[in-house]
Design a protein around this motif. Structure first.
Motif, short mmCIF file in Angstrom:
data_model
loop_
_atom_site.label_atom_id
_atom_site.label_comp_id
_atom_site.label_asym_id
_atom_site.label_seq_id
_atom_site.Cartn_x
_atom_site.Cartn_y
_atom_site.Cartn_z
N ALA A 56 42.03 46.22 46.96
CA ALA A 56 41.42 48.04 46.16
C ALA A 56 41.68 48.76 47.85
O ALA A 56 42.25 49.89 47.10
N LEU A 57 42.11 47.74 49.10
CA LEU A 57 42.14 48.76 50.44
C LEU A 57 43.41 49.22 49.46
O LEU A 57 43.34 50.40 50.18
N LEU A 58 43.90 48.32 49.02
CA LEU A 58 45.48 48.23 48.69
C LEU A 58 46.24 49.52 48.41
O LEU A 58 47.03 50.07 48.32
N LEU B 23 46.48 43.45 40.31
CA LEU B 23 46.21 45.06 41.22
C LEU B 23 45.60 45.65 39.74
O LEU B 23 45.00 46.67 39.92
N VAL B 24 46.01 45.77 38.49
CA VAL B 24 45.89 45.97 37.37
C VAL B 24 44.49 46.15 37.11
O VAL B 24 43.10 47.10 37.01
N ASP B 25 43.80 44.38 37.75
CA ASP B 25 42.30 43.62 37.18
C ASP B 25 41.98 44.83 37.79
O ASP B 25 40.07 45.33 38.11
N VAL B 26 41.94 44.96 39.28
CA VAL B 26 40.99 45.97 40.58
C VAL B 26 40.95 47.46 39.72
O VAL B 26 40.00 47.87 40.23
N ALA B 27 42.35 47.42 39.79
CA ALA B 27 42.07 49.44 38.99
C ALA B 27 41.14 49.58 38.27
O ALA B 27 40.72 50.33 37.91
N ASP B 28 41.21 48.73 37.53
CA ASP B 28 40.41 49.38 36.06
C ASP B 28 39.29 48.95 36.40
O ASP B 28 38.26 48.90 35.16
N GLY B 29 38.71 47.95 37.14
CA GLY B 29 37.28 47.15 37.28
C GLY B 29 37.51 46.04 35.87
O GLY B 29 35.96 45.65 35.78
N THR B 30 38.10 45.56 35.64
CA THR B 30 38.22 44.33 34.76
C THR B 30 38.35 43.08 35.71
O THR B 30 38.06 43.30 37.12
#
Lengths: 172, 301
Positions: free
Chosen positions: B47-49, A73-80
């Motif tokens: 990302a959708l979640l 989730l952090v990877d997705v949020a940060d775009g890493t």
């Protein structure tokens, strides 16, 4: 003030799963706030801190999937790169588990130093992945995130325990 | 928490096995995502979640902005209005000139049978946030697959080239800035047409490496895209040469440090164009439809 005590005299009630999940969600939101430019270098890695906290506090509730999913989730949020944080979180989760009894036997200041080292490990692992993928390195003060996250450690029991403020002080 | 011995022995799977398992999966993910960029489906569903959380996180900023807007005075607005009118006047003259010029140019190109490179702005959108990834210099813009964006599209703002779309989400996209370490753009010096490559330096500037020592590049030169990479259209302003340095490794080369024309914070609205090769494909496909040829449409490239 005694932070998390393993051998202390206080007996804590087990944390509910709801409280753990809620704390993770809040940590994610805080990390998603529009930190940018130099303020990004001051952003505390709250998710890593919580992973350490809950794995020390509730070793049986925290499965290995927790750090992994939070990392994604952090990877997705940060775009890493996907997997970067899940790897480093899994490693510090393992380390916290292995040294659990040892870390819990320290008083708060020494605990904070141990936590600092674990967080540093996490950041260096992220750097290793970046090096492996040949992405650009951030400026050195990106590592300021580590001490800034670590000094939040003594505050965590107050924020996360219902009776945190009333925990009897046994450290002095 | 009283009895530790019991807990230590009743753990189930040993934690090093757990670490190996999840570490291995993470490593695979890093390989697949970092090296081959093949896992955007998973990223997008996650990302959708996370979208509700993201919106909560943007609430404070949005509230601040609407507060600021509420306190904008009539004077400020009037001044801004005047400034915009002035710009409109100058630009409409320029637009008129451009119309004549492009008509002439098209006539010339028709005679020369050159490929028509007329381009249309694809999407106008705004910058939502600076990127959170400390390893890449990027920004988040408010248009994604729903607006028909594709990865690789050039992004321009008022002053010139901003960067390139690197990842397309459903409603947002990530744009790597020109100054990012992995970005490079073929440029030419506007003054004399000397062609070279500008590489992102990773610290907010661009570098022209391996310029021949006798190359005619001076401090203050404007660099524009040369368009030879079939990605960025030709003629977009990119950067201004700030200073020239001797190459420490070889006396026959020099290098130039350039500052991008698009600063770090003076833009809000951006335009996303189609990558030049997509545009070219569209054109060739259209030509292909009009008059079927034996050669495949893509064969020329």
């Amino acid at each position: 003030m005694i932070g998390l005590a393993g051998t202390g005299t206080t007996l804590k009630r087990p944390a509910s799963r709801r409280r753990m999940i809620l704390s993770y969600l809040i940590a994610l939101v805080v990390m998603m706030l529009p930190w940018q430019g130099y303020s990004l270098f001051l952003r505390p890695d709250l998710v890593a801190l919580l992973i350490l906290y809950w794995s020390l506090r509730e070793p049986r509730r925290m499965g290995g999937w927790g750090p992994f999913v939070m990392g994604l989730l952090v990877d997705v949020a940060d775009g890493t790169t996907l997997g970067m944080h899940s790897l480093s979180y899994s490693v510090i989760f393992f380390l916290a588990n292995s040294f659990r009894v040892r870390i819990l036997s320290f008083y708060i200041l020494h605990q904070t130093i141990q936590i600092f080292l674990l967080l540093l490990t996490e950041h260096l692992l992220n750097l290793a992945v970046v090096w492996f993928l040949k992405e650009g390195f951030p400026q050195w003060f990106w590592l300021l995130q580590v001490p800034i996250t670590a000094i939040l450690w003594p505050l965590l029991p107050r924020l996360l325990e219902r009776d945190g403020a009333n925990t009897p002080s046994t450290s002095s | 928490m009283g009895n530790h011995r019991q807990q230590l022995f009743n753990r189930g799977t040993p934690s090093w096995v757990v670490l190996l398992g999840y570490g291995f999966i993470s490593f695979l993910l890093i390989l697949v995502d970092g090296r081959f960029h093949q896992i955007d489906g998973l990223r997008q569903s996650l990302a959708l979640l996370e979208n509700p959380l993201e919106q909560v996180a943007h609430l404070p900023e949005a509230a601040m902005q609407s507060m600021a807007r509420a306190f904008e005075t009539t004077d400020q607005l009037r001044n801004q209005n005047q400034e915009l009118r002035r710009q409109l006047a100058t630009q409409s003259v320029q637009a008129l000139e451009a119309v004549t010029l492009s008509r002439d140019l098209n006539a010339l190109k028709d005679t020369l049978k050159l490929r028509d490179q007329q381009r249309e702005a694809q999407t106008v959108t705004e910058i939502l946030a600076m990127g959170h990834n400390p390893f890449v210099q990027n920004v988040l813009i408010g248009a994604g697959r729903n607006s028909g964006l594709v990865s690789g599209s050039p992004v321009i703002s008022l002053n010139g080239l901003l960067g390139q779309v690197t990842r397309v989400n459903l409603n947002t996209s990530e744009v790597a800035l020109l100054t990012d370490k992995n970005q490079s753009v073929p440029v030419e010096v506007a003054r004399n047409g000397v062609r070279t490559m500008a590489f992102g330096a990773g610290n907010g500037s661009l570098t022209l490496s391996y310029l021949p020592a006798e190359a005619d590049v001076m401090a203050g030169d404007l660099l524009v895209t040369s368009g030879i990479d079939l990605l960025y259209p030709a003629g977009l302003p990119v950067a201004v040469v700030k200073e020239l340095q001797n190459d420490p490794t070889s006396a026959s080369f020099k290098r130039a440090i350039c500052l991008p024309l698009v600063g770090n914070s003076d833009y809000r609205y951006v335009v996303v164009l189609n990558p030049a090769h997509v545009e070219a494909d569209l054109n060739t496909d259209a030509a292909h439809l009009d008059a079927p040829r034996t050669a495949p449409a893509r064969g020329k490239k």
